[in-house]
Design a protein around this motif. Structure first.
Motif, short mmCIF file in Angstrom:
data_model
loop_
_atom_site.label_atom_id
_atom_site.label_comp_id
_atom_site.label_asym_id
_atom_site.label_seq_id
_atom_site.Cartn_x
_atom_site.Cartn_y
_atom_site.Cartn_z
N CYS A 47 44.08 12.18 21.83
CA CYS A 47 45.31 12.72 21.92
C CYS A 47 46.19 11.91 20.97
N LYS A 48 47.26 12.42 20.42
CA LYS A 48 48.22 11.69 19.43
C LYS A 48 48.94 10.37 20.04
N ASP A 49 48.94 10.46 21.39
CA ASP A 49 49.45 9.48 22.11
C ASP A 49 48.50 8.05 22.04
N GLY A 50 47.35 8.35 21.78
CA GLY A 50 46.28 7.44 21.74
C GLY A 50 45.21 7.49 22.99
N SER A 51 45.76 8.24 23.88
CA SER A 51 44.85 8.65 25.19
C SER A 51 43.68 9.42 24.76
N TYR A 52 42.55 9.80 25.71
CA TYR A 52 41.67 10.79 25.73
C TYR A 52 41.63 11.66 26.93
N LYS A 53 41.29 13.11 26.43
CA LYS A 53 41.20 14.14 27.39
C LYS A 53 39.99 14.58 27.21
N HIS A 54 39.35 14.99 28.65
CA HIS A 54 38.18 15.70 28.75
C HIS A 54 38.34 17.22 28.40
N VAL A 55 37.51 17.59 27.64
CA VAL A 55 37.46 19.17 27.10
C VAL A 55 36.30 19.78 27.18
N SER A 56 36.32 20.92 27.31
CA SER A 56 35.33 21.90 27.28
C SER A 56 35.41 22.62 25.94
N ASP A 57 34.34 22.52 25.22
CA ASP A 57 34.57 23.26 23.75
C ASP A 57 33.58 24.35 23.67
N ARG A 58 33.97 25.56 23.10
CA ARG A 58 32.87 26.71 23.03
C ARG A 58 33.22 27.45 21.66
N GLY A 59 32.07 27.74 21.05
CA GLY A 59 32.24 28.30 19.72
C GLY A 59 31.17 29.41 19.66
N TYR A 60 31.64 30.49 18.87
CA TYR A 60 31.12 31.57 18.74
C TYR A 60 30.73 32.09 17.13
N LEU A 61 29.70 32.22 16.60
CA LEU A 61 29.00 32.05 15.26
C LEU A 61 29.33 33.24 14.74
N ILE A 62 29.72 33.53 13.30
CA ILE A 62 29.68 34.81 12.68
C ILE A 62 28.79 34.68 11.44
N LEU A 63 27.83 35.37 11.34
CA LEU A 63 26.80 35.39 10.15
C LEU A 63 27.23 36.51 9.09
N ASN A 64 26.79 36.08 7.76
CA ASN A 64 27.10 37.21 6.85
C ASN A 64 26.03 38.24 6.82
N ASP A 65 26.18 39.04 5.67
CA ASP A 65 25.00 40.23 5.63
C ASP A 65 23.71 39.74 5.39
N LYS A 66 23.56 38.60 5.04
CA LYS A 66 22.03 37.87 4.75
C LYS A 66 21.56 37.03 6.02
N GLY A 67 22.42 37.03 7.04
CA GLY A 67 22.22 36.23 8.26
C GLY A 67 22.39 34.81 8.22
#
Length: 288
Positions: free
Chosen positions: A177-197
């Motif tokens: 965090c900006k104040d120097g502390s840390y937070k536990h997070v759960s991160d999720r991402g979704y992939l987008i492919l082009n026409d060639k995969g």
């Protein structure tokens, strides 16, 4: 005005003019050769004037009709744009309320340019708000705000995800965090492919799970403490207690033995002190 429309209009006008003027003049000329009729010159002039009048009226009608269609189309597009703006505004309002309710931080990662954008919730959760802090260029793979103990595992997980072209990615780690502390997070991402995969872009949501994670760690610590207390109860307390239970019959048996009785009482006292110390240790762990 549309260039194609203007070109078509000019070609049409020239074609009609050639047919009308040249063709009409040819008909009148041959009719004049075969017949002696007065007024053919006047007919030729009327033909030219009538073409001019008809062509002007036709051009006005065609242009007016063309612009009427364009105006109708423009009005339709304006209504669609207004409806789209209204829908977008409602969607953004809904998005803002969802963001406030879920504490999710939305991010957009352009894989081709290695550029990461934070779209919402970043300031509210982590405190970052300057333009430089909301845009990460050419440094995404460093993940420098991920805790150093979690960084390598997170990078390897993300790299393996892109390598295998999977559609969903998730990870848990600590984020600075900006104040120097840390937070536990759960991160999720979704992939987008082009026409060639090939991987083109990723959209994701990072959720603040710091309270839940710390509560879980606290429960684990409490469980371990309970296990330690249970072990003390089953071993440390049982041993001096068994000693005391074994000494009591001996004391009764040797109550009149002046030589053995003091020694048995000393053994009993030692076991009592050991039991008291064990109970004090248990009370200390419970209070902590």
């Amino acid at each position: 005005m549309n260039k194609r429309f203007v070109l078509t209009l000019i070609l049409g006008y020239l074609t009609a003019g050639i047919i009308w003027l040249v063709g009409g003049a040819w008909v009148i000329y041959h009719f004049k050769l075969q017949h002696t009729v007065a007024g053919l010159d006047l007919a030729l002039a009327i033909k030219n004037i009538s073409f001019l009048l008809i062509s002007v009226v036709s051009l006005i009608y065609i242009i007016n009709n063309h612009y009427s269609r364009l105006l109708t189309k423009q009005n339709l597009l304006n209504r669609q744009l207004t409806n789209s703006k209204t829908s977008l505004k409602e969607l953004l309002n809904t998005y803002e309320h969802v963001m406030k309710a879920t504490n999710d931080v939305i991010w957009d990662y352009d894989i081709t340019t290695n550029q990461l954008k934070w779209l919402g919730g970043y300031k509210e959760v982590f405190g970052y708000d300057s333009p430089d802090e909301l845009m990460v260029k050419d440094a995404f793979w460093n993940m420098y705000r991920v805790h150093e103990d979690d960084r390598e595992e997170t990078i390897n997980s993300f790299n393996e995800f892109l390598k295998n072209k999977e559609l969903k990615w998730s990870a848990e780690y600590r984020y600075l965090c900006k104040d120097g502390s840390y937070k536990h997070v759960s991160d999720r991402g979704y992939l987008i492919l082009n026409d060639k995969g090939e991987p083109l872009r990723m959209l994701g949501a990072m959720q603040d799970i710091d309270v839940r994670k710390k509560y879980g760690l606290q429960l684990e610590a409490q469980n371990q403490k309970l296990k330690d207390i249970a072990w003390l109860n089953s071993h440390e307390i049982r041993r001096p207690l068994c000693n005391m239970l074994g000494l009591i019959p001996l004391i009764r048996t040797n109550a009149n033995d002046e030589a053995a009785l003091p020694q048995l009482i000393n053994y009993l006292e030692t076991s009592a002190i050991e039991l008291d110390e064990t109970i004090s240790r248990i009370n200390s762990q419970i209070s902590n």
